[in-house]
Write an enzyme that holds these catalytic residues in place. Structure first.
Site, PDB file in Angstrom:
ATOM      1  N   TRP A  48       0.825  -1.216   0.000  1.00 13.67           N
ATOM      2  CA  TRP A  48       0.000   0.000   0.000  1.00 13.67           C
ATOM      3  C   TRP A  48       0.856   1.261   0.000  1.00 13.67           C
ATOM      4  O   TRP A  48       0.492   2.272   0.577  1.00 13.67           O
ATOM      5  CB  TRP A  48      -0.993  -0.016   1.176  1.00 13.67           C
ATOM      6  CG  TRP A  48      -1.690  -1.334   1.291  1.00 13.67           C
ATOM      7  CD1 TRP A  48      -2.478  -1.940   0.351  1.00 13.67           C
ATOM      8  CD2 TRP A  48      -1.635  -2.243   2.392  1.00 13.67           C
ATOM      9  NE1 TRP A  48      -2.922  -3.161   0.803  1.00 13.67           N
ATOM     10  CE2 TRP A  48      -2.428  -3.371   2.055  1.00 13.67           C
ATOM     11  CE3 TRP A  48      -1.024  -2.211   3.640  1.00 13.67           C
ATOM     12  CZ2 TRP A  48      -2.589  -4.462   2.912  1.00 13.67           C
ATOM     13  CZ3 TRP A  48      -1.193  -3.289   4.500  1.00 13.67           C
ATOM     14  CH2 TRP A  48      -1.967  -4.388   4.124  1.00 13.67           C
ATOM     15  N   HIS A  49       2.004   1.175  -0.688  1.00 15.45           N
ATOM     16  CA  HIS A  49       2.895   2.321  -0.835  1.00 15.45           C
ATOM     17  C   HIS A  49       3.007   2.677  -2.323  1.00 15.45           C
ATOM     18  O   HIS A  49       4.100   2.819  -2.854  1.00 15.45           O
ATOM     19  CB  HIS A  49       4.289   2.012  -0.276  1.00 15.45           C
ATOM     20  CG  HIS A  49       4.342   1.861   1.202  1.00 15.45           C
ATOM     21  ND1 HIS A  49       5.464   1.436   1.878  1.00 15.45           N
ATOM     22  CD2 HIS A  49       3.416   2.080   2.160  1.00 15.45           C
ATOM     23  CE1 HIS A  49       5.224   1.397   3.172  1.00 15.45           C
ATOM     24  NE2 HIS A  49       3.978   1.785   3.371  1.00 15.45           N
TER      25      HIS A  49
END
Length: 646
Positions: A558-559
């Site tokens: 989730w980056h």
């Protein structure tokens, strides 16, 4: 306990507390003093709970009828970056700013730091985008699913529900941006100026160590010493470095989340600004143009389709997925792909081509004895007393607790400080005996969820998450169709590059080396491997086995960054220049994590906010410079009668 169950449990305990403080108590024999005390406690609980969830703390969301037709600046996206851009631009009292956010105000669970995980699967607050399934990565996820690219959908964006870890990257990251990639204004000393402004506004704190986590930290530190790993030479706040640390900065204060939306938009002096308008539940559909200039944005609000016009600039801060998607819907992207979808190309740029992420590979160590960790008597965060303590004692207790411990390692030479770290041990999570585990949360197949829970029924585990600090693999974002309501089409390439696979193999061998330390052996720690039939058929512990394991278990972190890459004008990979202006289009910038040419070393929320500080400064500087030049040349405005292109 599952995230949804946690939310229900907290609500029920709060209701029980309030109910217990009234009703049947008064029916008991009493001289009145006891009842008065209980009623006072009830009133205090109600007051504190109401104050915690007070929506008036947030900027008012205006209805379209209350809005002007045009603004000097329109910011699309009120996330970690967009909240800062809108706030900084509206500091100029002579300009008007409109902030469009597709989501809503953050709910109560966002404010209470320990509950943020309960929002991660909630479609009201998350875009749950997934890539197309393929045979090369994320194979352990449930049937029909590809790698997950989840991102936030609320005011404050990811900063309203993530771990709020503040890692500014490393000096080496930004030296490379400046000197290898030739991006002026992005060297480490220059971005440090933006970081200082950011840190002053965020009022950074360090995550506290609770008794259980303190013992876990001691275990990790002991193993690191026995492996003779280098120790950090500076606090993490000054940039990532070699070694382990539990002094992890976070945008949390007294157990309450301090997102950029909270700190830049919800302050009284900002809410009082008449030149800033915030519109929630407003989903941008496409950009509007006058020739080669951005003129405004078309958006939906409920069942209405509306538009707003920008007199100076339009700023996209919708995140690495939605900023790229909006550019593509508006005709800015690979021309051949856009024509195939019936979209008229405006600019042929490689939008969506540099999408990447740190990724994360979880490894699980099973305790032979729990070393006292599983026997912790710490009170549950969801116990009634914990709720009361949080509400009545200035947000203290288990609901305010957090723990994070990080290791930055050169996987090729763990003992050395040469080069720069390429491996981030991003999480050290203790899973008690009898707990539910992490596989359901990660969206893995049911048989893997069952296997992990069966293993945890027998013994506690330590989960280690390894992330790539220097990933070479690049994924791709495209459109499914010209319909803005359709999610993007994402092709994941996690660990597609051989260099990434080699680093992940070294991560596995490093963890195996930790298992040989006296510290880990005292706890009887051993690898627990999830059942993966395709991998289990291969030679145990061989590189082939582990490469198969990586194809199954290396997942999204989730980056997401990089889909609107910043580059010099002669670099064909670029979408925006070093001033964050979209190539070939006037009055349009992208200011969020999507502009990163290469991902930074560590969690990306702090760099995204730093980019917002940089971008807002650049917008103000460039306008003032242009205005001064126009005054000097005594130029006049061109007539504003060119028809809109949409």
């Amino acid at each position: 306990m599952r995230a949804s169950e946690q939310r229900v449990a907290l609500s029920l305990w709060l209701l029980l507390l309030l109910a217990t403080c009234s009703g049947g108590v008064a029916a008991q024999q009493s001289n009145g003093v006891g009842v008065a005390l209980i009623e006072a406690a009830r009133a205090a609980l109600l007051s504190e709970a109401a104050a915690l969830s007070n929506s008036s703390d947030w900027p008012a969301s205006y209805e379209p009828g209350q809005l002007s037709e045009s603004y000097d600046y329109i910011v699309v996206g009120g996330g970690s970056a967009g909240s800062i851009v809108a706030s900084r631009l509206s500091e100029q009292r002579n300009v008007s700013v409109l902030l469009l956010e597709a989501g809503a105000q953050p709910p109560l669970e966002s404010d209470i730091y320990a509950l943020s995980g309960s929002l991660h699967h909630d479609e009201r607050y998350m875009w749950l985008d997934e890539a197309q399934p393929n045979g090369n990565c994320c194979l352990a996820r449930r049937a029909g699913s590809g790698c997950n690219w989840w991102h936030a959908r609320m005011l404050g964006g990811g900063g309203s529900l993530n771990g709020n870890i503040y890692v500014p990257g490393s000096a080496a990251n930004f030296r490379r941006w400046r000197w290898q990639l030739q991006l002026k204004g992005w060297d480490w000393p220059q971005v440090q100026v933006a970081y200082r402004r950011l840190q002053q506004q965020l009022q950074l704190n360090f995550l506290p160590l609770q008794p259980l986590e303190a013992q876990l930290a001691k275990l990790i530190y002991a193993a690191a010493r026995e492996l003779q790993l280098p120790r950090p030479r500076q606090p993490l706040l000054m940039g990532s470095d070699f070694g382990y640390t539990h002094d992890v900065p976070a945008t949390v204060q007294q157990g309450r989340r301090r997102s950029s939306a909270r700190q830049y938009l919800a302050q009284p002096q900002v809410r009082a600004r008449s030149n800033l308008r915030v519109l929630l539940a407003a989903q941008a559909q496409r950009l509007l143009f006058k020739r080669q200039r951005a003129a405004g944005v078309q958006y939906t609000l409920g069942n209405r389709t509306l538009r707003a016009l920008a007199k100076r600039e339009l700023v996209l801060s919708a995140g690495a997925l939605n900023s790229a998607k909006l550019l593509l819907l508006s005709g800015i992207g690979p021309a051949a792909e856009l024509r195939a979808l019936g979209i008229q190309p405006l600019r042929d740029l490689p939008v969506g081509r540099n999408l990447h992420d740190h990724g994360m590979l979880p490894l699980f160590l099973r305790f032979g004895n729990d070393c006292g960790l599983n026997a912790s008597s710490s009170r549950s965060a969801y116990a009634p007393a914990s709720v009361a303590e949080y509400l009545l004692q200035q947000q203290r207790g288990p609901l305010a607790a957090g723990f994070s411990m990080m290791g930055f390692i050169n996987s090729s030479a763990p003992h050395s400080r040469d080069g720069q770290p390429d491996l981030h041990i991003v999480a050290h999570t203790f899973m008690p005996r009898g707990s539910a585990g992490s596989f359901e949360y990660l969206g893995l197949r049911p048989e893997l969820v069952t296997a992990q829970r069966a293993a945890l029924a027998q013994a506690p585990m330590l989960q280690l998450m390894g992330s790539l600090l220097l990933p070479k693999s690049r994924s791709k974002l495209q459109l499914r169709s010209a319909d803005p309501q359709q999610p993007p089409l994402i092709s994941s390439a996690y660990a597609a590059d051989p260099a990434d696979r080699a680093t992940l193999l070294r991560f596995i061998r490093y963890v195996q080396l930790m298992l040989t330390t006296p510290a880990f052996q005292r706890c009887g720690l051993q690898l627990w491997l999830p059942p993966l039939p395709a991998c289990d058929a291969l030679t145990p512990d061989s590189d082939d086995y582990w490469l198969c394991h990586i194809r199954h278990m290396f997942l999204g972190a989730w980056h997401a960054v990089g889909s609107c890459r910043m580059a010099t004008r002669n670099d064909p990979r670029g979408v925006v220049d070093e001033r964050l202006r979209v190539f070939g289009v006037q009055g349009l910038r992208v200011v969020d994590a999507s502009i990163m040419p290469e991902i930074t070393a560590g969690n990306t929320n702090a760099p995204a906010m730093m980019i917002a500080e940089q971008g807002a400064r650049m917008i103000r500087e460039d306008y003032n410079r242009a205005a001064a030049a126009a005054t000097l040349a005594e130029t006049t405005e061109q007539p504003n009668d060119i028809p809109l292109y949409d």
